[in-house]
Motif scaffolding. Structure first.
Motif, mmCIF file in Angstrom:
data_model
loop_
_atom_site.group_PDB
_atom_site.id
_atom_site.type_symbol
_atom_site.label_atom_id
_atom_site.label_comp_id
_atom_site.label_asym_id
_atom_site.label_seq_id
_atom_site.Cartn_x
_atom_site.Cartn_y
_atom_site.Cartn_z
ATOM 1 N N ASP A 122 0.871 -1.175 0.000
ATOM 2 C CA ASP A 122 0.000 0.000 0.000
ATOM 3 C C ASP A 122 0.905 1.221 0.000
ATOM 4 O O ASP A 122 1.662 1.435 0.947
ATOM 5 N N LEU A 123 0.807 2.011 -1.043
ATOM 6 C CA LEU A 123 1.669 3.175 -1.207
ATOM 7 C C LEU A 123 0.815 4.431 -1.127
ATOM 8 O O LEU A 123 -0.230 4.525 -1.771
ATOM 9 N N TYR B 121 3.885 5.657 -13.669
ATOM 10 C CA TYR B 121 4.106 4.227 -13.511
ATOM 11 C C TYR B 121 5.057 4.036 -12.341
ATOM 12 O O TYR B 121 6.067 4.742 -12.221
ATOM 13 N N LEU B 122 4.749 3.070 -11.484
ATOM 14 C CA LEU B 122 5.531 2.844 -10.271
ATOM 15 C C LEU B 122 6.135 1.454 -10.288
ATOM 16 O O LEU B 122 5.459 0.476 -10.628
ATOM 17 N N GLU C 119 0.339 1.743 -10.842
ATOM 18 C CA GLU C 119 0.135 3.025 -11.515
ATOM 19 C C GLU C 119 -0.652 3.927 -10.577
ATOM 20 O O GLU C 119 -1.387 3.444 -9.711
ATOM 21 N N ILE C 120 -0.480 5.222 -10.759
ATOM 22 C CA ILE C 120 -1.250 6.178 -9.973
ATOM 23 C C ILE C 120 -1.579 7.384 -10.840
ATOM 24 O O ILE C 120 -0.775 7.785 -11.678
ATOM 25 N N ASN C 121 -2.771 7.904 -10.623
ATOM 26 C CA ASN C 121 -3.196 9.131 -11.282
ATOM 27 C C ASN C 121 -3.462 10.147 -10.178
ATOM 28 O O ASN C 121 -4.451 10.033 -9.443
ATOM 29 N N THR D 79 -6.370 10.471 -6.938
ATOM 30 C CA THR D 79 -6.015 9.831 -5.677
ATOM 31 C C THR D 79 -4.556 10.080 -5.328
ATOM 32 O O THR D 79 -3.763 10.479 -6.175
ATOM 33 N N GLU D 80 -4.225 9.832 -4.073
ATOM 34 C CA GLU D 80 -2.835 9.894 -3.621
ATOM 35 C C GLU D 80 -2.408 8.562 -3.013
ATOM 36 O O GLU D 80 -1.383 8.477 -2.346
ATOM 37 N N LYS D 81 -3.216 7.502 -3.216
ATOM 38 C CA LYS D 81 -2.911 6.161 -2.713
ATOM 39 C C LYS D 81 -3.077 5.157 -3.835
ATOM 40 O O LYS D 81 -3.918 5.326 -4.714
ATOM 41 N N THR D 82 -2.257 4.106 -3.778
ATOM 42 C CA THR D 82 -2.362 3.050 -4.777
ATOM 43 C C THR D 82 -1.814 1.751 -4.195
ATOM 44 O O THR D 82 -1.148 1.751 -3.162
ATOM 45 N N MET D 83 -2.091 0.671 -4.902
ATOM 46 C CA MET D 83 -1.586 -0.660 -4.526
ATOM 47 C C MET D 83 -0.434 -1.021 -5.457
ATOM 48 O O MET D 83 -0.490 -0.752 -6.650
ATOM 49 N N LEU D 84 0.586 -1.635 -4.875
ATOM 50 C CA LEU D 84 1.669 -2.215 -5.665
ATOM 51 C C LEU D 84 1.530 -3.730 -5.587
ATOM 52 O O LEU D 84 1.307 -4.278 -4.498
#
Length: 189
Positions: free
Chosen positions: A84-85, A151-152, A173-175, A179-184
Motif C-alpha cells: 500500500d503506497l 508508472y511505479l 500506476e497512480i493518477n 487519488t494519492e494512494k495506490t496498490m503495488l
C-alpha cells in the motif's frame, strides 16, 4: 524635349543602378525560398527539442529486461508480497506498507527503491529511496511534486543499477488527479 517627359532609357538605367537588395525581381523570386528555409529550420528545431521519450532504441535489451522482470514478479507473487503506497504531496512524504513482509533481510532490506516513471518524459522520472521505519513499513521523500499519471516500480535495492539483481519487484500506476494512494502488486497473475 519637355521637362515633364522622361526618357524611358533613364528609368531602366535607374532600375539597373539600384543595389541587388532593392531590386523587385530579387525579392519576388527569393522571398518564398527564404521563407521555406526559415520554416524548415523552426520545424526541425521543434521536432528535435520536443521529441517524446517513448521510443525504445534497443528492443533486444528491453525484451531481455522484460523477461527478467517477469521472473522477479513471479518471485514476489510466490512470496505473497503486495504494498500500500501513499503520497502526501503537501509535505512530500511517501509511505509504504508491505503485506506479508518476510523477515529475511536479503528479501526485505533496510532501503527500497521506488522508481516513478513519467509516461512521456524520461527527464521527469523520479527515484525515491524508502527507508525502513518498522518491519514492513517504509518512508521516503518526493523529489518534486508529481501531477497526472505515473508508472511505479518498487525494487528491494538501493541503487537503480542493481535492479537486474533484485530478488522481486512490485508494480503499479497512480493518477494524482484522482487519488494519492495506490496498490503495488506483482504484474503476473
Amino acid at each position: 524635349m519637355s521637362v515633364l517627359q522622361q526618357d524611358p532609357t533613364s528609368e531602366v538605367a535607374d532600375e539597373a543602378s539600384k543595389p541587388w537588395y532593392r531590386q523587385f525581381w530579387f525579392w519576388f523570386v527569393f522571398s518564398p525560398l527564404i521563407y521555406i528555409v526559415i520554416m524548415c529550420s523552426v520545424t526541425v528545431t521543434i521536432a528535435l527539442k520536443g521529441a517524446d521519450d517513448v521510443i525504445i532504441d534497443n528492443y533486444y535489451k528491453e525484451g531481455r529486461m522484460i523477461n527478467q522482470a517477469l521472473e522477479q514478479d513471479k518471485r514476489a507473487q510466490a512470496l505473497g508480497l503486495s504494498g500500500d503506497l501513499s503520497f502526501d504531496r503537501t509535505s512530500g512524504e511517501v509511505s509504504l506498507t508491505i503485506a506479508n513482509a518476510p523477515a529475511d533481510s536479503t528479501l526485505m532490506p533496510e532501503q527500497l527503491l521506488l522508481m516513478m516513471g513519467h509516461p512521456v518524459k524520461a527527464a521527469k522520472d523520479q527515484l525515491i529511496t524508502l527507508v525502513a521505519i518498522a518491519p514492513g513499513k517504509y518512508r521516503g521523500e518526493l523529489v518534486s511534486e508529481p501531477n497526472y499519471s505515473w508508472y511505479l516500480t518498487l525494487y528491494p535495492v538501493n541503487d537503480i543499477a542493481l535492479r537486474k539483481e533484485a530478488p522481486w519487484t512490485l508494480s503499479g500506476e497512480i493518477n494524482f488527479r484522482s487519488t494519492e494512494k495506490t496498490m503495488l502488486a506483482p504484474r503476473v497473475k
